[in-house]
Write a protein that holds these residues in place. Structure first.
Motif, PDB file in Angstrom:
ATOM      1  N   GLY A 119      -4.337   2.415  -2.110  1.00  0.00           N
ATOM      2  CA  GLY A 119      -3.209   2.282  -1.188  1.00  0.00           C
ATOM      3  C   GLY A 119      -3.618   2.513   0.256  1.00  0.00           C
ATOM      4  N   ILE A 120      -4.440   3.530   0.494  1.00  0.00           N
ATOM      5  CA  ILE A 120      -4.915   3.811   1.851  1.00  0.00           C
ATOM      6  C   ILE A 120      -5.812   2.685   2.347  1.00  0.00           C
ATOM      7  CG2 ILE A 120      -6.398   5.362   3.197  1.00  0.00           C
ATOM      8  CD1 ILE A 120      -5.221   7.664   1.523  1.00  0.00           C
ATOM      9  N   PHE A 121      -6.682   2.165   1.470  1.00  0.00           N
ATOM     10  CA  PHE A 121      -7.555   1.045   1.845  1.00  0.00           C
ATOM     11  C   PHE A 121      -6.722  -0.174   2.244  1.00  0.00           C
ATOM     12  CE2 PHE A 121      -9.718  -2.858   0.414  1.00  0.00           C
ATOM     13  CZ  PHE A 121     -10.790  -2.846   1.287  1.00  0.00           C
ATOM     14  N   LEU A 122      -5.714  -0.507   1.449  1.00  0.00           N
ATOM     15  CA  LEU A 122      -4.870  -1.659   1.774  1.00  0.00           C
ATOM     16  C   LEU A 122      -4.091  -1.431   3.065  1.00  0.00           C
ATOM     17  CD1 LEU A 122      -3.495  -2.660  -1.733  1.00  0.00           C
ATOM     18  CD2 LEU A 122      -5.217  -3.853  -0.380  1.00  0.00           C
ATOM     19  N   PHE A 123      -3.645  -0.204   3.292  1.00  0.00           N
ATOM     20  CA  PHE A 123      -2.937   0.109   4.529  1.00  0.00           C
ATOM     21  C   PHE A 123      -3.852  -0.071   5.734  1.00  0.00           C
ATOM     22  CE2 PHE A 123      -1.407   3.067   7.786  1.00  0.00           C
ATOM     23  CZ  PHE A 123      -0.112   2.586   7.939  1.00  0.00           C
ATOM     24  N   LEU A 124      -5.098   0.386   5.636  1.00  0.00           N
ATOM     25  CA  LEU A 124      -6.044   0.236   6.752  1.00  0.00           C
ATOM     26  C   LEU A 124      -6.384  -1.234   7.000  1.00  0.00           C
ATOM     27  CD1 LEU A 124      -8.437   3.251   6.112  1.00  0.00           C
ATOM     28  CD2 LEU A 124      -6.669   3.028   7.870  1.00  0.00           C
ATOM     29  N   ILE A 125      -6.502  -2.011   5.945  1.00  0.00           N
ATOM     30  CA  ILE A 125      -6.779  -3.445   6.107  1.00  0.00           C
ATOM     31  C   ILE A 125      -5.598  -4.127   6.792  1.00  0.00           C
ATOM     32  CG2 ILE A 125      -7.184  -5.603   4.861  1.00  0.00           C
ATOM     33  CD1 ILE A 125      -9.552  -3.576   5.058  1.00  0.00           C
ATOM     34  N   ALA A 126      -4.379  -3.773   6.406  1.00  0.00           N
ATOM     35  CA  ALA A 126      -3.199  -4.343   7.065  1.00  0.00           C
ATOM     36  C   ALA A 126      -3.144  -3.932   8.528  1.00  0.00           C
ATOM     37  CB  ALA A 126      -1.936  -3.894   6.343  1.00  0.00           C
ATOM     38  N   PHE A 138     -12.884 -10.209  10.259  1.00  0.00           N
ATOM     39  CA  PHE A 138     -13.111  -9.213   9.214  1.00  0.00           C
ATOM     40  C   PHE A 138     -11.883  -9.057   8.323  1.00  0.00           C
ATOM     41  CE2 PHE A 138     -16.606  -7.540  11.958  1.00  0.00           C
ATOM     42  CZ  PHE A 138     -17.608  -7.750  11.027  1.00  0.00           C
ATOM     43  N   TYR A 139     -10.703  -9.119   8.915  1.00  0.00           N
ATOM     44  CA  TYR A 139      -9.475  -9.061   8.134  1.00  0.00           C
ATOM     45  C   TYR A 139      -9.414 -10.228   7.156  1.00  0.00           C
ATOM     46  CZ  TYR A 139      -4.505  -9.488   7.090  1.00  0.00           C
ATOM     47  OH  TYR A 139      -3.305  -9.618   6.452  1.00  0.00           O
ATOM     48  N   MET A 140      -9.764 -11.407   7.620  1.00  0.00           N
ATOM     49  CA  MET A 140      -9.727 -12.594   6.780  1.00  0.00           C
ATOM     50  C   MET A 140     -10.723 -12.476   5.625  1.00  0.00           C
ATOM     51  SD  MET A 140     -10.365 -16.538   7.926  1.00  0.00           S
ATOM     52  CE  MET A 140     -12.060 -16.236   8.362  1.00  0.00           C
ATOM     53  N   ILE A 141     -11.932 -12.008   5.892  1.00  0.00           N
ATOM     54  CA  ILE A 141     -12.956 -11.882   4.847  1.00  0.00           C
ATOM     55  C   ILE A 141     -12.551 -10.822   3.826  1.00  0.00           C
ATOM     56  CG2 ILE A 141     -15.351 -11.214   4.410  1.00  0.00           C
ATOM     57  CD1 ILE A 141     -15.001 -14.015   5.615  1.00  0.00           C
ATOM     58  N   ILE A 142     -12.103  -9.670   4.289  1.00  0.00           N
ATOM     59  CA  ILE A 142     -11.716  -8.600   3.366  1.00  0.00           C
ATOM     60  C   ILE A 142     -10.495  -9.013   2.555  1.00  0.00           C
ATOM     61  CG2 ILE A 142     -10.859  -6.229   3.230  1.00  0.00           C
ATOM     62  CD1 ILE A 142     -12.701  -5.606   5.611  1.00  0.00           C
ATOM     63  N   LEU A 143      -9.544  -9.685   3.180  1.00  0.00           N
ATOM     64  CA  LEU A 143      -8.367 -10.151   2.451  1.00  0.00           C
ATOM     65  C   LEU A 143      -8.746 -11.206   1.411  1.00  0.00           C
ATOM     66  CD1 LEU A 143      -5.345  -9.553   2.480  1.00  0.00           C
ATOM     67  CD2 LEU A 143      -5.042 -11.500   3.979  1.00  0.00           C
ATOM     68  N   SER A 196       0.832  -1.205   0.000  1.00  0.00           N
ATOM     69  CA  SER A 196       0.000   0.000   0.000  1.00  0.00           C
ATOM     70  C   SER A 196       0.865   1.253   0.000  1.00  0.00           C
ATOM     71  CB  SER A 196      -0.930  -0.006   1.208  1.00  0.00           C
ATOM     72  OG  SER A 196      -0.191   0.038   2.410  1.00  0.00           O
ATOM     73  N   LEU A 197       1.925   1.265   0.778  1.00  0.00           N
ATOM     74  CA  LEU A 197       2.813   2.424   0.799  1.00  0.00           C
ATOM     75  C   LEU A 197       3.546   2.578  -0.534  1.00  0.00           C
ATOM     76  CD1 LEU A 197       4.253   2.093   4.405  1.00  0.00           C
ATOM     77  CD2 LEU A 197       2.433   3.597   3.606  1.00  0.00           C
ATOM     78  N   LEU A 198       3.895   1.470  -1.166  1.00  0.00           N
ATOM     79  CA  LEU A 198       4.522   1.509  -2.478  1.00  0.00           C
ATOM     80  C   LEU A 198       3.568   2.087  -3.517  1.00  0.00           C
ATOM     81  CD1 LEU A 198       7.083   0.635  -4.050  1.00  0.00           C
ATOM     82  CD2 LEU A 198       5.918  -1.514  -4.501  1.00  0.00           C
ATOM     83  N   LEU A 199       2.302   1.701  -3.455  1.00  0.00           N
ATOM     84  CA  LEU A 199       1.289   2.211  -4.377  1.00  0.00           C
ATOM     85  C   LEU A 199       1.089   3.711  -4.212  1.00  0.00           C
ATOM     86  CD1 LEU A 199      -0.683   1.202  -6.527  1.00  0.00           C
ATOM     87  CD2 LEU A 199      -2.335   0.849  -4.719  1.00  0.00           C
TER      88      LEU A 199
END
Length: 182
Positions: A32-39, A56-61, A3-6
């Motif tokens: 990128g922000i969405f992926l960072f928040l999920i992580a 929720f992390y597992m479902i979203i991932l 996400s930070l790379l994006l």
């Protein structure tokens, strides 16, 4: 990390003037922000041994894996004719991307060069421009294979994350009271 790379690549594209479309950069930064928040949700859930956050992390991932795997396979499966059709649709629907492509790749027009139309390319002054389709096709196949391969690699790391989250989600916190039920 991804996400930070994006976010960094989107900022770099704006900084060097390679991308002038706010939509493209906005979408890249938003993803990128969405992926960072999920992580971050996954990290907090793992540190706190919080089953709901990990669920929720597992479902979203898993949903991110499905989307990313589908897009990666589509990038790898496009043939030259489909690439050409996709490029023409993109060319006809965006003016800002069209001017960026003409300026950066030194070409004018999509299929044919018309000296009566306006073009921001350097070759326009000498009327020796190539059509942009020929120039874009040189790069598009390579870029699609690269993006598809990178996306496929990261999609398998995501499915590994889903499996690990599923496997260790129900473990008890070793620091907690042994008689407490989690």
């Amino acid at each position: 990390l991804v996400s930070l790379l994006l976010i960094g690549i989107a900022a770099w594209g704006i900084g060097f003037g390679l991308i002038s479309s706010f939509r493209v950069v906005g979408v890249a930064i938003a993803v990128g922000i969405f992926l960072f928040l999920i992580a971050l949700v996954g990290l907090i859930g793992a540190v706190k041994h919080h089953q709901v956050l990990l669920f929720f992390y597992m479902i979203i991932l898993l949903l991110v894996f499905i989307v990313q795997f589908s897009v990666s396979c589509a990038c790898l499966a496009l043939n030259k004719e489909q690439q050409s059709q996709l490029l023409e649709v993109g060319w006809n629907n965006t003016n800002s991307a069209r001017t960026d492509i003409e300026r950066n790749l030194n070409c004018c027009g999509f299929r044919t060069f018309n000296p009566n139309e306006t073009c921001l390319s350097d070759c326009f002054r000498s009327h020796q421009c190539r059509p942009c389709l020929l120039v874009i096709e040189e790069y598009s196949g390579m870029v699609l294979r690269f993006v598809g391969g990178i996306g496929l690699f990261f999609s398998f790391t995501e499915i590994l994350g889903v499996w690990l989250t599923y496997r260790y989600r129900n473990q008890k916190d070793p620091r907690a009271n042994p008689s407490a039920f989690l």
